[in-house]
Design a protein around this motif. Sequence first.
Motif, PDB file in Angstrom:
ATOM      1  N   ALA A   1       0.834  -1.209   0.000  1.00 34.40           N
ATOM      2  CA  ALA A   1       0.000   0.000   0.000  1.00 34.40           C
ATOM      3  C   ALA A   1       0.866   1.255   0.000  1.00 34.40           C
ATOM      4  O   ALA A   1       0.491   2.274  -0.578  1.00 34.40           O
TER       5      ALA A   1
ATOM      6  N   PRO B   1       0.652   2.836  -4.245  1.00 29.00           N
ATOM      7  CA  PRO B   1      -0.650   3.377  -3.821  1.00 29.00           C
ATOM      8  C   PRO B   1      -1.675   3.292  -4.944  1.00 29.00           C
ATOM      9  O   PRO B   1      -1.328   3.104  -6.112  1.00 29.00           O
ATOM     10  N   GLU B   2      -2.930   3.457  -4.588  1.00 33.83           N
ATOM     11  CA  GLU B   2      -4.006   3.410  -5.583  1.00 33.83           C
ATOM     12  C   GLU B   2      -3.746   4.450  -6.656  1.00 33.83           C
ATOM     13  O   GLU B   2      -3.224   5.525  -6.403  1.00 33.83           O
ATOM     14  N   THR B   3      -4.123   4.104  -7.882  1.00 35.74           N
ATOM     15  CA  THR B   3      -3.921   5.009  -9.008  1.00 35.74           C
ATOM     16  C   THR B   3      -5.246   5.253  -9.709  1.00 35.74           C
ATOM     17  O   THR B   3      -6.143   4.420  -9.665  1.00 35.74           O
TER      18      THR B   3
ATOM     19  N   THR C   1      -1.538  -6.186 -11.034  1.00 33.37           N
ATOM     20  CA  THR C   1      -0.676  -5.876  -9.899  1.00 33.37           C
ATOM     21  C   THR C   1      -0.338  -7.203  -9.239  1.00 33.37           C
ATOM     22  O   THR C   1      -1.243  -7.981  -8.912  1.00 33.37           O
TER      23      THR C   1
ATOM     24  N   ARG D   1       3.273  -3.315 -11.136  1.00 40.07           N
ATOM     25  CA  ARG D   1       1.940  -2.899 -11.574  1.00 40.07           C
ATOM     26  C   ARG D   1       2.025  -2.476 -13.031  1.00 40.07           C
ATOM     27  O   ARG D   1       2.941  -1.756 -13.425  1.00 40.07           O
TER      28      ARG D   1
ATOM     29  N   SER E   1      -0.203  -0.490 -15.720  1.00 38.61           N
ATOM     30  CA  SER E   1      -1.387   0.353 -15.876  1.00 38.61           C
ATOM     31  C   SER E   1      -1.287   1.155 -17.155  1.00 38.61           C
ATOM     32  O   SER E   1      -0.209   1.481 -17.623  1.00 38.61           O
TER      33      SER E   1
END
Length: 177
Positions: free
Chosen positions: A76, A80-82, A89, A173, A175
């Motif tokens: 975390a 972190p959240e994107t 992930t 990750r 993205s």
Amino acid sequence: MPSAQAPRVRRSRAAAAPAALLACTLGLGACEYQYDDGFTPASSAPPTVTATDAALPQDPGRNRPVSGAELHRWLAEVLPETAGQVFQTRSGLLDAGETRHETTTQLPSGTYSLTLVCRSTRRVSFTVRDSESTLVDLSLRCGAPRVNVVQLAADTVLRLRVESRAPANYAYRVSRI
């Protein structure tokens, strides 16, 4: 008529050296350098302590691999959240000398952000390939994420190879940008 000559005075080098030393000492004694050494007289307020010294040693346990709840906290923190579209992930734990091979789901053509991160006392090697070539090949010093931008011309599955000589956590990750 003989001319009068002034008597020559010979100074020995042995006598000149102490004289030169004395002149330098007296000359330098007048020089003064003032600086703030942080000392404050007892009558003034106590100094405040700040931890900004770059020479402070790092916590040696900071890079040791973790598991369980600690692993989830670490993930975390480093991933972190994107807001973008995340395709994959993953994370894991490597033993010393272990190599892990993973593949992503089929990725549509486009531009992607590939974030790699590790936690180990030594470097961790990451290799990312598509069907034709190596896109990323690096030996990462653990502690901070490394973001790589890759352009995929066609729908592709990425193959990742992660290896470490010491126990390590790794995470990545993929993205879309």
